[in-house]
Every structure is written in C-alpha cells, then in structure tokens.
Design an enzyme around this catalytic site. Structure first.
Site, PDB file in Angstrom:
ATOM      1  N   GLU A 247       1.033  -1.083  -0.088  1.00 48.66           N
ATOM      2  CA  GLU A 247      -0.123  -0.004   0.001  1.00 48.66           C
ATOM      3  C   GLU A 247       0.755   1.422  -0.131  1.00 48.66           C
ATOM      4  O   GLU A 247       1.576   1.387   0.990  1.00 48.66           O
ATOM      5  CB  GLU A 247      -0.590   0.002   1.144  1.00 48.66           C
ATOM      6  CG  GLU A 247      -1.826  -1.289   1.339  1.00 48.66           C
ATOM      7  CD  GLU A 247      -2.956  -1.339   0.164  1.00 48.66           C
ATOM      8  OE1 GLU A 247      -2.989  -0.282  -0.684  1.00 48.66           O
ATOM      9  OE2 GLU A 247      -3.365  -2.524  -0.142  1.00 48.66           O
ATOM     10  N   CYS A 281      -2.469   8.925   3.534  1.00 49.70           N
ATOM     11  CA  CYS A 281      -2.088   8.401   2.214  1.00 49.70           C
ATOM     12  C   CYS A 281      -2.958   8.765   1.151  1.00 49.70           C
ATOM     13  O   CYS A 281      -3.090   9.240  -0.113  1.00 49.70           O
ATOM     14  CB  CYS A 281      -1.784   7.169   2.328  1.00 49.70           C
ATOM     15  SG  CYS A 281      -3.175   6.045   2.708  1.00 49.70           S
TER      16      CYS A 281
END
Ligand code: NAD
Length: 481
Positions: A247, A281
């Site tokens: 990720e 993020c």
C-alpha cells in the site's frame, strides 16, 4: 512527561539492546518521547525463526479460542485508548481526538477480525465427473512480515496484524523508527491476552537492515509506505518470490464542479487536505475546479485555511498538530518552494508557523493557478499542502484527475447524479468518494490503490483473505471412498 522505554518482543520475551533509538516530540523538539532497543540482525532472524516455529500450532489453534484472543485484544486497546492516544500525540503529533480516535479504530479492527475467524471460508463445487466434487479451501499464507509507516502508528499495524492472526498466520512487525511506541503498546496487549509465544513478534530497526532479513525469511510481506520504498521491497521480494501486498503513496484529486454545494465542497476539501496535518495517504493534494465556481471556492477555502488553529498536539484548542518529523517538515517547505518556482501562487500558508513550543508547525497551505502536469500536481508531498487546477468542464476535470501516476483515492463534489456517476466510472483511482473527503476509510471494505499506489491484493475487510491465505483446490472422487 516521562520517557517511554521500549524493547523488542521476540518469541514471547522482551529483549533490550545496547543500541537505542530515540524519538522526539514534534510539538516540542526539546522533549524526548521514547528510547527504544534497536534489534540486531541476529535478533531479526530470531524473530522470523520464532514466527516459523509458532506457525503450525497457531494455524491449527481452536477457532473460538483464536477469535476470543482477538476480541480481547480489541477490548484492551479500547480500554487503553486514552493512554495510547496520548503517546500518539506525543510521538507522531496527532491532536488528542486524532490519537484517541485512531486507537479506537485499531480496537475495532481487532473486533472485526475476531468475527472473520469464524466466518465461512472456501467454496464447494459440483464436478464434471460423476461421483466427484471439488472443494476450494483457504489456508494460512504462513509467516507474515509486516512493515509500517509513521502516519498511523497504531491503526495500521493493527489492521495488518489482526487480519494476519485471524487467518492463522504468525507475524513479525517492524514499525517505523519514528513512532515505535504504539506498536510496543500493541505487543503488550497481545502478550496480556494470552497469544502463544512466537505468534506475534516485534522488531525495531532501520528500513533495509531489518527489512531485507524479514522479506527473505517471510512467506508474505504486507508493506505500507512510500512508492519508492515499495519498488525497493518488491525487487527484494522477487528474489525469494515472497508474496506481496504493498500500500503506497497517493496524489489524490478532488474535483469540484460548478453544480457543487459550495459549503460542502469547501468543508470536504479542507478536511481532506489539512486534517491530520495532511499526513494521510488518501489526503487531498489536488483540487480540480471548474471555472464557474473556481474563484469563490478558492476564496472560501483560503478563509477556511486561515481559520484553523495550528499548535501543540496536546492543547485542547489545536485543530492541526505539527508535522510528524524533521525530514517531512523540511520536505514540505521545499515542496512549496519548488511549486513557487514552477509558477504556483500561494493563496494561503506555505510557511512554518510559531506556537507556544519549539515544534515542527506548518500552516495549512493552498497553492493556486497551477497546471496538471507541474511537479506540484504529480509528486506526493504528504504534507498539509493542496494545489488548485482550474478546468473548463467535467471532461477536462476527469482528464486532469486521471493524469497522474498515483491512483489511490479520488473524489468529486457535485449535486448532479449523472456527473457523479460519470466520474465514479471514469476515475482510475482504487477508491472514489462522492461528496465526501478523499480520506476517511472504513475497516470492513477493501482499502487500496492501483499501481503505483498499490500492488497485490487489497487489505482490510474480508478482501484481505486474498492476501493472508492461499487457495487450495481439492478434487474428491466419492465413488472411491
Ligand atoms: P517509508 O516508505 O519511508 O517507510 C515505510 C516503512 O518502510 C518504515 O517502517 C521504514 O523503516 C521501512 N523501510 C524503509 N526502507 C526499507 C527497505 N529498503 N526495506 C524494508 N523496509 C524499509 O514511508 P513513510 O515515510 O514511513 O510513510 C509515508 C508514506 O506512506 C507516504 O508515501 C504515504 O502515502 C504512504 N502510506 C500509504 C498508505 C496506503 O494505505 N496506501 C497508508 C499510509 C501511508
């Protein structure tokens, strides 16, 4: 406040070290928050070996007992949310509500995966051959190396570790050296709820030194961090063909159309860009705004930026805490300088700000009159910085939002269902938000982006079974039994 002391947790024992890592409070650079024992390469190897030894028994561990352990871990995290949240505020710079809320989220992940333990796995098929059938079952992937970044020090390790344990795997976790404290609190919780020794191990160490040993010895790597680091770990994992779930970074765009509810658009843009100091993020780093609403939207968003109180993470009225660490702080200021050099204008912020202590404080920053192809709209800042691109219409907005390598999250503010649905379909991001901030995820559904924002199976929710288990297809001839 007292200095937090942390050790490595290997094979059910706490191990000190002659080499210590220190963490500093980003709200107050004169305060040491923690001192931590750094694992030697031999200790990292021992942690991996302990996880391997513990695997057969944990994979076969009674299902109800495994679920109970995870549920109790969730209960303890919840009971300690104030204490762990305070450590997050001191070590990462989260405001009190952010630190507390993140710990509650970590607890919820354990509760969720306690339920996943007992949920059905696998499928039963009829066969094309008479008297046969086929079972597709799932088995633990094995020893999992979990490597995590600094921005969610308790939630992110928790959703990886809870999922890994639920599906019968053993784990070695390496948290970011900027924020190891919360991961150590998690290890204490798992020890207290009676997780058998070796099932969960924690090592504190530098990226590649500890990471390479972990990747080489693991059956699977679940990694969250920057895209550049992701490329490095993927290359390493290719050597041993270690299964990967990565990720990675984002450069998330929120499109604001002329038909948007402007109050809501300003609110979700400000939330996505600046809350948690822009260090999510999925935070909004690009605003793609159609020309009819552009000027009013920018003016109101600049006012919203000016209204935020930036300050010490522990002050009750602080809405935006400090930048989490010095390299990130310097990087943010350089990012703004580079954007200005490219031609961006600063509508608000762009600078460090002062608060009552010597900390890493930065103003929420709004850059305007930028172009899609400029570096400020292509490179992740991971700070409280957002750039605006003015476009003609929805077609140009879609093209601009997609014209970036990163493909993590994207959003649109519109009151027109047709426009919302067109954008939802056309977006290349892994997650799409309609009239909601690009950040703000839930634990029961898949999380992730397309390459290079993500690689491999998604995490969180039941989708994480894809990564944390291996599929086995069994053909059974009942006629012969
Ligand atoms: P980072 O890539 O610098 O570090 C992440 C982790 O990797 C740390 O534990 C670090 O010690 C370790 N590491 C560094 N080099 C390594 C190597 N060679 N081998 C193995 N491990 C290594 O990232 P960061 O600065 O801690 O975090 C910020 C980044 O994380 C941002 O890019 C952000 O977008 C991303 N992020 C992504 C998600 C997501 O779900 N997509 C979530 C949170 C953060």
């Amino acid at each position: 406040m007292s200095v937090f002391k942390g050790q490595n947790f290997i094979d059910g024992a706490w191990r000190d070290s002659s080499v210590q890592v220190e963490t500093i409070n980003p709200s107050d650079l004169d305060e040491t928050v923690g001192t931590y024992a750094k694992a030697t390469p031999v200790e990292v190897e021992e942690a991996m070996a302990a996880a391997k030894r513990a695997l057969p028994a944990w994979s076969a561990f009674n299902m109800q007992a495994r679920a109970d352990i995870l549920r109790k871990a969730g209960d303890l995290l919840m009971a300690r949310a104030t204490e762990i949240g305070l450590l997050l505020s001191r070590e990462e710079g989260k405001t009190r509500p952010e630190g507390y809320g993140e710990t509650i989220r970590a607890a919820q992940c354990f509760h969720y995966y306690a339920g996943e333990v007992v949920r059905a796995q696998g499928q039963w098929y009829n066969s094309m051959r008479d008297g046969h059938n086929i079972i597709v079952s799932r088995e633990p992937v094995g020893v999992v190396a979990a490597i995590t970044p600094w921005n969610f020090p308790i939630a992110l390790p928790s959703w990886k570790v809870a999922a890994a344990l639920a599906y019968g795997n053993t784990v070695v976790l390496k948290p970011s050296s900027f924020v190891p404290g919360a991961a150590i609190m998690l290890a204490k919780v798992l020890e207290e709820v009676g997780l058998p020794k070796g099932v969960f191990n924690l090592v504190i160490g530098d990226g590649s030194a500890a990471g390479n040993i972990m990747i080489d010895a693991a059956d699977a790597l679940t990694f969250t961090g920057g895209t550049a680091t992701g490329r490095v770990v993927l290359k390493r994992a290719a050597e041993t063909m270690t299964k990967c779930q990565l990720e990675l970074g984002g450069k998330n765009a929120l499109v604001v159309l002329d038909d948007a509810d402007i109050d809501l658009a300003v609110e979700i843009a400000a939330n996505g860009a600046w809350i948690q100091t822009g260090q999510r993020c999925t935070g909004t780093e690009r605003l793609v705004v159609t020309k009819g609403i552009h000027d009013e939207f920018v003016e109101r968003l600049a006012k919203a930026a000016a209204a935020y109180r930036v300050g010490h993470a522990l002050d009750a009225d602080t809405q935006i805490g400090p930048v989490a660490n010095e390299p990130q702080f310097k990087g943010n200021l350089e990012f703004v300088a580079d954007a200005k050099y490219e031609g961006a204008e600063v509508a608000f912020g762009g600078t460090a700000v002062e608060a009552r202590t010597r900390g890493l404080y930065m103003a929420p920053t709004l850059l305007v009159n930028t172009r899609t192809e400029w570096a400020c709209n292509q490179h992740e800042s991971f700070g409280p910085i957002v750039s605006v691109v003015k476009v003609e219409d929805l077609d140009e907005a879609i093209a601009s939002a997609n014209a970036c390598d990163y493909k993590l999250s994207a959003g649109i503010a519109t009151t027109n269902l047709k426009n919302a649905e067109r954008f939802r379909r056309a977006s290349q991001a892994g997650m799409v938000m309609v009239n909601a901030p690009t950040a703000g995820l839930e634990y029961h559904v898949p999380l992730g982006g397309r390459s290079p924002s993500g690689y491999g199976p998604r995490e969180t929710g039941a989708a994480s079974a894809e990564f944390f288990t291996e599929s086995k297809t069994s053909y059974i001839n009942h006629g012969a039994i």
